[in-house]
Design a protein around this motif. Structure first.
Motif, PDB file in Angstrom:
ATOM      1  N   ALA A 129       5.039  -5.471  -0.408  1.00 22.09           N
ATOM      2  CA  ALA A 129       5.609  -5.828   0.900  1.00 22.09           C
ATOM      3  C   ALA A 129       6.151  -7.244   0.893  1.00 22.09           C
ATOM      4  O   ALA A 129       7.215  -7.518   1.470  1.00 22.09           O
ATOM      5  N   GLU A 130       5.448  -8.160   0.227  1.00 17.71           N
ATOM      6  CA  GLU A 130       5.912  -9.548   0.139  1.00 17.71           C
ATOM      7  C   GLU A 130       7.252  -9.646  -0.583  1.00 17.71           C
ATOM      8  O   GLU A 130       8.051 -10.550  -0.310  1.00 17.71           O
ATOM      9  N   MET A 131       7.502  -8.710  -1.494  1.00 24.58           N
ATOM     10  CA  MET A 131       8.758  -8.712  -2.252  1.00 24.58           C
ATOM     11  C   MET A 131       9.881  -7.982  -1.518  1.00 24.58           C
ATOM     12  O   MET A 131      10.958  -7.795  -2.063  1.00 24.58           O
ATOM     13  N   GLY A 132       9.615  -7.536  -0.294  1.00 24.21           N
ATOM     14  CA  GLY A 132      10.650  -6.886   0.494  1.00 24.21           C
ATOM     15  C   GLY A 132      10.706  -5.382   0.342  1.00 24.21           C
ATOM     16  O   GLY A 132      11.629  -4.736   0.862  1.00 24.21           O
ATOM     17  N   ILE A 133       9.751  -4.804  -0.345  1.00 25.42           N
ATOM     18  CA  ILE A 133       9.699  -3.345  -0.495  1.00 25.42           C
ATOM     19  C   ILE A 133       9.187  -2.732   0.799  1.00 25.42           C
ATOM     20  O   ILE A 133       8.231  -3.232   1.405  1.00 25.42           O
ATOM     21  N   THR A 134       9.815  -1.659   1.251  1.00 26.34           N
ATOM     22  CA  THR A 134       9.489  -1.081   2.556  1.00 26.34           C
ATOM     23  C   THR A 134       8.604   0.161   2.481  1.00 26.34           C
ATOM     24  O   THR A 134       8.063   0.594   3.491  1.00 26.34           O
ATOM     25  N   ARG A 135       8.472   0.729   1.282  1.00 26.90           N
ATOM     26  CA  ARG A 135       7.607   1.920   1.120  1.00 26.90           C
ATOM     27  C   ARG A 135       7.069   1.942  -0.302  1.00 26.90           C
ATOM     28  O   ARG A 135       7.786   1.598  -1.244  1.00 26.90           O
ATOM     29  N   VAL A 136       5.820   2.361  -0.443  1.00 27.94           N
ATOM     30  CA  VAL A 136       5.196   2.478  -1.750  1.00 27.94           C
ATOM     31  C   VAL A 136       4.811   3.925  -2.008  1.00 27.94           C
ATOM     32  O   VAL A 136       4.153   4.559  -1.171  1.00 27.94           O
ATOM     33  N   VAL A 137       5.249   4.442  -3.165  1.00 24.02           N
ATOM     34  CA  VAL A 137       4.783   5.755  -3.625  1.00 24.02           C
ATOM     35  C   VAL A 137       3.538   5.494  -4.464  1.00 24.02           C
ATOM     36  O   VAL A 137       3.622   4.963  -5.567  1.00 24.02           O
ATOM     37  N   LEU A 138       2.390   5.841  -3.928  1.00 23.08           N
ATOM     38  CA  LEU A 138       1.134   5.495  -4.579  1.00 23.08           C
ATOM     39  C   LEU A 138       0.974   6.202  -5.919  1.00 23.08           C
ATOM     40  O   LEU A 138       1.492   7.293  -6.137  1.00 23.08           O
ATOM     41  N   ALA A 139       0.213   5.549  -6.800  1.00 24.85           N
ATOM     42  CA  ALA A 139      -0.126   6.169  -8.079  1.00 24.85           C
ATOM     43  C   ALA A 139      -0.811   7.502  -7.830  1.00 24.85           C
ATOM     44  O   ALA A 139      -1.620   7.645  -6.906  1.00 24.85           O
ATOM     45  N   ARG A 140      -0.517   8.487  -8.658  1.00 25.85           N
ATOM     46  CA  ARG A 140      -0.998   9.847  -8.412  1.00 25.85           C
ATOM     47  C   ARG A 140      -2.484  10.021  -8.711  1.00 25.85           C
ATOM     48  O   ARG A 140      -3.058  11.060  -8.404  1.00 25.85           O
ATOM     49  N   GLU A 141      -3.114   9.024  -9.312  1.00 25.64           N
ATOM     50  CA  GLU A 141      -4.524   9.146  -9.688  1.00 25.64           C
ATOM     51  C   GLU A 141      -5.489   8.832  -8.552  1.00 25.64           C
ATOM     52  O   GLU A 141      -6.699   8.991  -8.701  1.00 25.64           O
ATOM     53  N   LEU A 142      -4.991   8.395  -7.409  1.00 23.48           N
ATOM     54  CA  LEU A 142      -5.864   7.932  -6.344  1.00 23.48           C
ATOM     55  C   LEU A 142      -6.569   9.078  -5.619  1.00 23.48           C
ATOM     56  O   LEU A 142      -6.018  10.158  -5.436  1.00 23.48           O
ATOM     57  N   SER A 143      -7.776   8.799  -5.174  1.00 22.27           N
ATOM     58  CA  SER A 143      -8.567   9.779  -4.426  1.00 22.27           C
ATOM     59  C   SER A 143      -8.219   9.708  -2.945  1.00 22.27           C
ATOM     60  O   SER A 143      -7.538   8.793  -2.483  1.00 22.27           O
ATOM     61  N   ARG A 144      -8.756  10.665  -2.186  1.00 24.51           N
ATOM     62  CA  ARG A 144      -8.554  10.681  -0.738  1.00 24.51           C
ATOM     63  C   ARG A 144      -9.073   9.380  -0.100  1.00 24.51           C
ATOM     64  O   ARG A 144      -8.399   8.784   0.742  1.00 24.51           O
ATOM     65  N   ASP A 145     -10.260   8.943  -0.506  1.00 22.19           N
ATOM     66  CA  ASP A 145     -10.843   7.732   0.075  1.00 22.19           C
ATOM     67  C   ASP A 145     -10.007   6.504  -0.251  1.00 22.19           C
ATOM     68  O   ASP A 145      -9.844   5.603   0.586  1.00 22.19           O
ATOM     69  N   GLN A 146      -9.480   6.448  -1.461  1.00 25.90           N
ATOM     70  CA  GLN A 146      -8.642   5.313  -1.842  1.00 25.90           C
ATOM     71  C   GLN A 146      -7.343   5.293  -1.047  1.00 25.90           C
ATOM     72  O   GLN A 146      -6.882   4.232  -0.607  1.00 25.90           O
ATOM     73  N   ILE A 147      -6.739   6.458  -0.870  1.00 24.93           N
ATOM     74  CA  ILE A 147      -5.512   6.555  -0.066  1.00 24.93           C
ATOM     75  C   ILE A 147      -5.787   6.132   1.373  1.00 24.93           C
ATOM     76  O   ILE A 147      -5.016   5.390   1.990  1.00 24.93           O
ATOM     77  N   ALA A 148      -6.919   6.589   1.915  1.00 28.17           N
ATOM     78  CA  ALA A 148      -7.281   6.247   3.296  1.00 28.17           C
ATOM     79  C   ALA A 148      -7.459   4.743   3.457  1.00 28.17           C
ATOM     80  O   ALA A 148      -6.982   4.143   4.435  1.00 28.17           O
ATOM     81  N   ALA A 149      -8.145   4.126   2.502  1.00 28.80           N
ATOM     82  CA  ALA A 149      -8.392   2.688   2.583  1.00 28.80           C
ATOM     83  C   ALA A 149      -7.088   1.902   2.537  1.00 28.80           C
ATOM     84  O   ALA A 149      -6.927   0.898   3.248  1.00 28.80           O
ATOM     85  N   ILE A 150      -6.153   2.343   1.706  1.00 28.63           N
ATOM     86  CA  ILE A 150      -4.855   1.664   1.613  1.00 28.63           C
ATOM     87  C   ILE A 150      -4.060   1.845   2.896  1.00 28.63           C
ATOM     88  O   ILE A 150      -3.496   0.884   3.442  1.00 28.63           O
ATOM     89  N   CYS A 151      -4.015   3.068   3.400  1.00 27.07           N
ATOM     90  CA  CYS A 151      -3.227   3.349   4.602  1.00 27.07           C
ATOM     91  C   CYS A 151      -3.729   2.564   5.815  1.00 27.07           C
ATOM     92  O   CYS A 151      -2.932   2.152   6.669  1.00 27.07           O
ATOM     93  N   ARG A 152      -5.037   2.353   5.910  1.00 25.05           N
ATOM     94  CA  ARG A 152      -5.595   1.636   7.069  1.00 25.05           C
ATOM     95  C   ARG A 152      -5.059   0.216   7.182  1.00 25.05           C
ATOM     96  O   ARG A 152      -4.866  -0.297   8.286  1.00 25.05           O
TER      97      ARG A 152
END
Length: 252
Positions: A129-152
């Motif tokens: 986000a600091e570099m001006g990127i507006t969306r991140v396609v998360l690494a496919r290895e992440l778990s549900r809990d990891q995705i939730a923590a990032i999204c929050r």
């Protein structure tokens, strides 16, 4: 509402995606996309496809998600200019140098961090986000809990892959193809050695490196509640029929 993002490796696949409910499509143009063996698009075809999609309320994301050499920067800059003139809605990048070129050549163009960037935690999302990127396609290895923590805590949109082939290495950053066949996946020319059979005697004709395909069609409500903005279907090397069917199922 989750954005359904479908693959468009050809004009037929693009039409199939749009006609079956895709909210956005992603496609390759030029020499800097991770699926150089797909049909991809010429400059004129890109303009036509963008027009076709925009008339129907569908966004177009361009993949410039390979690693780029210094001597290729002039050609890359030209591709970015042509994409901007064609009216694409965002550009996906892996290489931070490519992101800088996009920002210089097309300052208003939204930039999405490709899964090959291997952003796998909140710190990585915030740095993007600091570099001006507006969306991140998360690494496919992440778990549900990891995705939730990032999204929050994410200051930008989060996108996840929900369907299709999985690379056996982390986030597609594989050197096996380059080592065996001198065709680098990071340069858009993966020979898919992980899909080949390995072994001998009684273990012959087994596929120990070939993963089962991803399928999260039963978890879409969960992903929406986690705060995911976009769900992505893999398959720019797949036929239009595949794109049509998967797009329709996920849209429904």
């Amino acid at each position: 509402m989750l954005e359904v993002l479908s693959p468009a490796g050809s004009s037929d696949a693009l039409v199939a995606a749009v006609q079956n409910g895709a909210d956005a499509v992603y496609l390759g143009y030029g020499a800097f996309n991770a699926r150089m063996n797909a049909k991809n698009f010429t400059e004129e075809q890109l303009r036509q496809c963008v027009s076709y999609c925009h008339i129907r309320g569908v966004k177009v994301y361009l993949t410039l998600n390979t690693l780029v050499l210094d001597r290729e920067l002039p050609a890359l800059s030209q591709v970015v200019l042509e994409a901007s003139r064609a009216g694409v809605d965002a550009i996906l990048v892996q290489d931070l140098g490519v992101a800088q070129v996009v920002r210089q050549m097309a300052p208003e163009m939204p930039i999405h961090a490709s899964t090959q960037m291997a952003v796998h935690n909140l710190a990585g999302v915030k740095k993007a986000a600091e570099m001006g990127i507006t969306r991140v396609v998360l690494a496919r290895e992440l778990s549900r809990d990891q995705i939730a923590a990032i999204c929050r805590e994410s200051p930008i949109e989060v996108e996840v892959f929900v369907h299709g082939a999985l690379c056996m290495c982390y986030s597609g950053q594989c050197y096996m193809s380059a080592m065996i066949g001198r065709r680098s996946g990071n340069r858009g020319q993966c020979a898919q050695p992980c899909r080949m059979s390995y072994g001998y005697d009684r273990s012959e004709n087994r596929y120990p490196l070939s993963l089962k395909d991803n399928c999260l069609v039963g978890y879409l409500r969960d992903l929406d509640q986690l705060g995911v903005a976009c769900i992505k279907i893999e398959g720019r090397m797949k036929r239009a029929e595949y794109v049509a069917i998967t797009t329709r199922i996920y849209k429904d």
